[in-house]
Design a protein around this motif. Structure first.
Motif, PDB file in Angstrom:
ATOM      1  N   ALA A 170       0.850  -1.195   0.000  1.00  0.00           N
ATOM      2  CA  ALA A 170       0.000   0.000   0.000  1.00  0.00           C
ATOM      3  C   ALA A 170       0.877   1.232   0.000  1.00  0.00           C
ATOM      4  O   ALA A 170       2.058   1.171   0.343  1.00  0.00           O
ATOM      5  CB  ALA A 170      -0.907   0.006   1.234  1.00  0.00           C
ATOM      6  N   CYS A 225       0.440   5.507   1.088  1.00  0.00           N
ATOM      7  CA  CYS A 225      -0.464   6.511   1.650  1.00  0.00           C
ATOM      8  C   CYS A 225       0.331   7.687   2.182  1.00  0.00           C
ATOM      9  O   CYS A 225       1.537   7.610   2.356  1.00  0.00           O
ATOM     10  CB  CYS A 225      -1.321   5.900   2.757  1.00  0.00           C
ATOM     11  SG  CYS A 225      -0.385   5.285   4.147  1.00  0.00           S
ATOM     12  N   TYR A 253      -8.602   5.210   5.449  1.00  0.00           N
ATOM     13  CA  TYR A 253      -7.534   4.670   6.294  1.00  0.00           C
ATOM     14  C   TYR A 253      -8.020   3.473   7.107  1.00  0.00           C
ATOM     15  O   TYR A 253      -7.284   2.507   7.303  1.00  0.00           O
ATOM     16  CB  TYR A 253      -6.974   5.747   7.227  1.00  0.00           C
ATOM     17  CG  TYR A 253      -5.771   6.453   6.654  1.00  0.00           C
ATOM     18  CD1 TYR A 253      -4.502   5.901   6.799  1.00  0.00           C
ATOM     19  CD2 TYR A 253      -5.896   7.652   5.974  1.00  0.00           C
ATOM     20  CE1 TYR A 253      -3.391   6.537   6.279  1.00  0.00           C
ATOM     21  CE2 TYR A 253      -4.794   8.296   5.452  1.00  0.00           C
ATOM     22  CZ  TYR A 253      -3.544   7.739   5.612  1.00  0.00           C
ATOM     23  OH  TYR A 253      -2.446   8.365   5.084  1.00  0.00           O
ATOM     24  N   ARG A 268     -10.303   1.351   6.149  1.00  0.00           N
ATOM     25  CA  ARG A 268     -10.339   0.232   5.193  1.00  0.00           C
ATOM     26  C   ARG A 268      -8.931  -0.302   4.936  1.00  0.00           C
ATOM     27  O   ARG A 268      -8.722  -1.516   4.865  1.00  0.00           O
ATOM     28  CB  ARG A 268     -10.996   0.660   3.878  1.00  0.00           C
ATOM     29  CG  ARG A 268     -12.509   0.791   3.971  1.00  0.00           C
ATOM     30  CD  ARG A 268     -13.161   0.958   2.604  1.00  0.00           C
ATOM     31  NE  ARG A 268     -12.645   2.062   1.818  1.00  0.00           N
ATOM     32  CZ  ARG A 268     -13.053   3.336   1.932  1.00  0.00           C
ATOM     33  NH1 ARG A 268     -13.999   3.647   2.803  1.00  0.00           N
ATOM     34  NH2 ARG A 268     -12.536   4.276   1.173  1.00  0.00           N
ATOM     35  N   LEU A 269      -7.978   0.596   4.821  1.00  0.00           N
ATOM     36  CA  LEU A 269      -6.589   0.190   4.624  1.00  0.00           C
ATOM     37  C   LEU A 269      -6.117  -0.661   5.804  1.00  0.00           C
ATOM     38  O   LEU A 269      -5.500  -1.711   5.625  1.00  0.00           O
ATOM     39  CB  LEU A 269      -5.695   1.411   4.450  1.00  0.00           C
ATOM     40  CG  LEU A 269      -4.210   1.150   4.288  1.00  0.00           C
ATOM     41  CD1 LEU A 269      -3.918   0.386   3.012  1.00  0.00           C
ATOM     42  CD2 LEU A 269      -3.449   2.474   4.298  1.00  0.00           C
ATOM     43  N   ARG A 270      -6.436  -0.224   7.006  1.00  0.00           N
ATOM     44  CA  ARG A 270      -6.047  -0.988   8.202  1.00  0.00           C
ATOM     45  C   ARG A 270      -6.709  -2.360   8.204  1.00  0.00           C
ATOM     46  O   ARG A 270      -6.058  -3.370   8.469  1.00  0.00           O
ATOM     47  CB  ARG A 270      -6.417  -0.228   9.470  1.00  0.00           C
ATOM     48  CG  ARG A 270      -6.004  -1.000  10.733  1.00  0.00           C
ATOM     49  CD  ARG A 270      -6.274  -0.243  11.990  1.00  0.00           C
ATOM     50  NE  ARG A 270      -7.696  -0.019  12.172  1.00  0.00           N
ATOM     51  CZ  ARG A 270      -8.215   0.613  13.201  1.00  0.00           C
ATOM     52  NH1 ARG A 270      -7.442   1.118  14.122  1.00  0.00           N
ATOM     53  NH2 ARG A 270      -9.510   0.756  13.297  1.00  0.00           N
ATOM     54  N   GLN A 316      -7.721  -4.111   5.620  1.00  0.00           N
ATOM     55  CA  GLN A 316      -7.099  -4.925   4.579  1.00  0.00           C
ATOM     56  C   GLN A 316      -5.723  -5.417   5.019  1.00  0.00           C
ATOM     57  O   GLN A 316      -5.367  -6.583   4.782  1.00  0.00           O
ATOM     58  CB  GLN A 316      -6.977  -4.124   3.281  1.00  0.00           C
ATOM     59  CG  GLN A 316      -8.310  -3.810   2.646  1.00  0.00           C
ATOM     60  CD  GLN A 316      -8.194  -2.763   1.537  1.00  0.00           C
ATOM     61  OE1 GLN A 316      -7.153  -2.147   1.344  1.00  0.00           O
ATOM     62  NE2 GLN A 316      -9.287  -2.566   0.807  1.00  0.00           N
TER      63      GLN A 316
END
Length: 132
Positions: free
Chosen positions: A7, A9, A34, A36-38, A40
């Protein structure tokens, strides 16, 4: 060890330290992304995280600024910024010296890379503490 997640960011310090200054209509979707990133990242169940970030004079200065440097310790401290300004308390951040040394040995075969047993983390740690 296989790559299970990648990822990219922003790690701007204002993401936490000045979040209340942002328009809520812009801030909330940003924080949702963020989160959603965490999610995933956690779902990928990585064994280790390799964080690539710019050096902001936390460890080096103009008279000794390597093109590439890798921290090689079992623990790191950070962030270096004022916790009240940044909105993130100082902490001891786990590292993996053995993994770092293995990466350094391999990378040194083709890249002039510096390494440091002592490494201060600046605000890239923002993502670790971003979401409530």
């Amino acid at each position: 060890m296989s790559l299970v997640f990648a990822a990219i960011c922003s790690h701007a310090p204002g993401i936490r330290g000045r979040a209340t200054m942002a328009d809520p209509a812009l801030r909330e979707p940003f924080y949702a992304a963020y989160r959603r990133l965490r999610e995933q990242l956690l779902a990928a169940r990585p064994d280790a995280l390799l964080v690539v970030a710019a050096e902001h004079f936390a460890n080096f200065f103009m008279n000794n600024m390597p093109s590439f440097a890798i921290g090689m310790a079992d623990r790191y401290s950070g962030p270096i910024e004022d916790p009240a300004w940044l909105g993130i308390p100082r902490a001891s951040i786990p590292g993996n010296a053995a993994l770092s040394q293995a990466l350094i040995q391999e990378i040194m075969q083709t890249v002039d890379v510096a390494f440091a047993e002592e490494w201060k983390c600046d605000h890239p740690r923002t993502i670790c503490r971003l979401c409530p």
